[in-house]
Design an enzyme around this catalytic site. Structure first.
Site, PDB file in Angstrom:
ATOM      1  N   GLU A 132      32.663  42.749  37.397  1.00 10.33           N
ATOM      2  CA  GLU A 132      32.503  43.672  38.564  1.00 10.33           C
ATOM      3  C   GLU A 132      31.058  43.814  38.876  1.00 10.33           C
ATOM      4  O   GLU A 132      30.426  44.681  39.205  1.00 10.33           O
ATOM      5  CB  GLU A 132      32.976  44.741  38.452  1.00 10.33           C
ATOM      6  CG  GLU A 132      34.592  45.116  38.314  1.00 10.33           C
ATOM      7  CD  GLU A 132      35.250  46.234  38.088  1.00 10.33           C
ATOM      8  OE1 GLU A 132      34.642  47.176  38.008  1.00 10.33           O
ATOM      9  OE2 GLU A 132      36.370  46.389  38.236  1.00 10.33           O
ATOM     10  N   ASN A 173      34.134  38.309  36.274  1.00  5.60           N
ATOM     11  CA  ASN A 173      35.414  39.054  36.729  1.00  5.60           C
ATOM     12  C   ASN A 173      35.056  40.077  37.980  1.00  5.60           C
ATOM     13  O   ASN A 173      34.268  40.767  37.477  1.00  5.60           O
ATOM     14  CB  ASN A 173      36.126  39.560  35.406  1.00  5.60           C
ATOM     15  CG  ASN A 173      37.540  39.849  35.435  1.00  5.60           C
ATOM     16  OD1 ASN A 173      38.372  39.253  36.134  1.00  5.60           O
ATOM     17  ND2 ASN A 173      37.883  41.130  35.272  1.00  5.60           N
ATOM     18  N   GLU A 237      44.062  40.768  36.145  1.00  9.26           N
ATOM     19  CA  GLU A 237      44.458  41.991  36.255  1.00  9.26           C
ATOM     20  C   GLU A 237      45.561  42.277  37.284  1.00  9.26           C
ATOM     21  O   GLU A 237      45.707  43.454  37.873  1.00  9.26           O
ATOM     22  CB  GLU A 237      43.236  42.791  36.511  1.00  9.26           C
ATOM     23  CG  GLU A 237      42.175  42.610  35.344  1.00  9.26           C
ATOM     24  CD  GLU A 237      40.952  43.781  35.568  1.00  9.26           C
ATOM     25  OE1 GLU A 237      41.197  44.870  36.029  1.00  9.26           O
ATOM     26  OE2 GLU A 237      40.040  43.339  34.776  1.00  9.26           O
ATOM     27  N   ASP A 239      48.313  43.755  39.589  1.00 10.10           N
ATOM     28  CA  ASP A 239      49.338  44.756  39.919  1.00 10.10           C
ATOM     29  C   ASP A 239      49.287  44.964  41.498  1.00 10.10           C
ATOM     30  O   ASP A 239      48.225  44.786  42.066  1.00 10.10           O
ATOM     31  CB  ASP A 239      48.963  46.032  39.125  1.00 10.10           C
ATOM     32  CG  ASP A 239      47.674  46.703  38.960  1.00 10.10           C
ATOM     33  OD1 ASP A 239      46.855  46.521  40.268  1.00 10.10           O
ATOM     34  OD2 ASP A 239      47.107  47.400  38.256  1.00 10.10           O
TER      35      ASP A 239
HETATM   36  C1  XIL Z   1      41.050  50.429  33.335  1.00 13.10           C
HETATM   37  C2  XIL Z   1      41.938  50.862  32.419  1.00 13.10           C
HETATM   38  O1  XIL Z   1      43.230  50.169  32.709  1.00 13.10           O
HETATM   39  C3  XIL Z   1      42.054  52.164  32.170  1.00 13.10           C
HETATM   40  O2  XIL Z   1      42.950  52.627  31.050  1.00 13.10           O
HETATM   41  C4  XIL Z   1      40.658  52.856  31.948  1.00 13.10           C
HETATM   42  O3  XIL Z   1      41.011  54.276  32.259  1.00 13.10           O
HETATM   43  C5  XIL Z   1      39.924  52.499  33.156  1.00 13.10           C
HETATM   44  O4  XIL Z   1      39.878  51.122  33.262  1.00 13.10           O
HETATM   45  N1  XIL Z   1      39.125  46.780  36.596  1.00 13.10           N
HETATM   46  C6  XIL Z   1      38.910  46.362  35.089  1.00 13.10           C
HETATM   47  C7  XIL Z   1      39.509  47.143  34.071  1.00 13.10           C
HETATM   48  O5  XIL Z   1      37.979  45.636  34.894  1.00 13.10           O
HETATM   49  O6  XIL Z   1      38.816  47.186  33.131  1.00 13.10           O
HETATM   50  C8  XIL Z   1      40.004  48.378  34.439  1.00 13.10           C
HETATM   51  O7  XIL Z   1      40.750  48.993  33.466  1.00 13.10           O
HETATM   52  C9  XIL Z   1      40.799  48.445  35.623  1.00 13.10           C
HETATM   53  C10 XIL Z   1      39.884  47.935  36.779  1.00 13.10           C
END
Ligand code: XIL
Length: 316
Positions: A132, A173, A237, A239
């Protein structure tokens, strides 16, 4: 089900995978599905390889959480996407509130990378080396690394990661880079410039935290534009959340949206895999993060498959 990873591999991808997290490892029915390699060929630790988990005080490293997830994956015959080395979030306070110079923060960052990536040397498929780095408008996020070191923290981090684990593919990422736009253009410009400088960069990770009925257009073309830089691409990631309560109409749209994302990856040969950010609504991060939203995963909170599952199969 028939098997998401089986379908993904038959379509030419390396894997279909899921994130997981250490508190979930005692849930036997959950682990039984996660460990089924017909469904999942890859695992990502959701939290336990992050900086706050691995180096809570400077130069004191704890790997027990990350090791537990790596050992689960290895025992199952699954590959691991390691996540992550350098990110503005989930940093221990010694990093965020240290009084740094360029030299001292560069040393602390490279020490973190060489220890963490060094501990997992030879064991992981890839690292999200930098997570990020951009704001949504395509400017660099002004976190402690950028503010102290400047844009070159990214090249320095990638070089340190390559040195620590020469066989791990190194990714940058980010989210909101699924479709074309300012942030995707910024990613293209960054990777172009890193490659021109000879900095090691192997992949672009497209997180894919999406909203039902609000997919950006041009996902396939955007993934192809990333791949044209000479890197691999992964959906890291995925969803697709909705405003609760879920309805049959929302679940049907979610099925279509999962299919759209999967089909876009399948259509781009450099798109090597798709990871969902946990497979079940039981453990999704969404409700705790986006108030009033949830039901984002292909399995419901009782570990039953949803229409979204069939959308993924159909996308392959
Ligand atoms: C999230 C986790 O799933 C949570 O459990 C935690 O509290 C916060 O982070 N982008 C990312 C991940 O790169 O590392 C994040 O994961 C979600 C957003």
């Amino acid at each position: 089900g028939p098997g998401l990873n089986k379908y993904a591999q038959a379509a030419g991808l390396k894997y279909f995978g899921s994130a997981t997290d250490n508190p979930e490892l005692t849930d036997q029915p959950y682990i039984a599905i996660l460990s089924n390699t017909n469904e999942f060929g890859q695992i990502t630790p959701g939290n336990s390889m992050k900086w706050d988990a691995t180096e809570p005080t400077q130069n004191t490293f704890t790997f027990s959480g990350g090791d537990a997830i790596l050992n689960l994956a290895k025992g199952n015959g699954q590959i691991l996407r390691a996540h992550n080395l350098v990110w503005y979030s989930q940093l221990p306070s010694w990093v965020t509130s240290g009084s740094w110079t360029n030299a001292t923060l560069t040393a602390a960052m490279t020490n973190h990378i060489s220890n963490v990536a060094g501990h997992y040397k030879g064991e992981v498929y890839c690292w999200d080396a930098v997570n990020e780095p951009f704001n949504d408008d395509g400017t660099f996020r002004t976190d402690v690394f950028y503010n102290t070191i400047g844009q070159s923290y990214i090249a320095t981090a990638l070089q340190a990661a390559r040195k620590a684990d020469p066989n791990a593919k190194l990714y940058i990422n980010d989210y909101n880079i699924e479709g074309p736009g300012a942030k995707s253009t910024a990613m293209i410009n960054l990777v172009t410039s890193l490659k021109a400088q000879g900095v090691p960069i192997d992949g672009i990770g497209v997180q894919g935290h999406l909203i039902v009925g609000e997919l950006p257009s041009g996902i396939e073309q955007n993934l192809a534009a990333f791949a044209a830089l000479g890197v691999e691409v992964a959906i890291t990631e995925l969803d697709i959340r909705m405003t609760l309560p879920s309805t049959p109409a929302l679940l049907a749209q979610q099925q279509k949206d999962y299919q759209t994302v999967v089909a876009a990856c399948k259509a781009v040969s450099a798109c090597v895999g798709i990871t969902i950010w946990d497979y079940t609504d039981k453990y999704s991060w969404v409700p705790a993060t986006f108030s009033g939203q949830g039901a984002a995963c292909p399995w419901d909170a009782n570990l039953g498959i949803k229409a979204a599952y069939n959308g993924i199969l159909a996308g392959f």
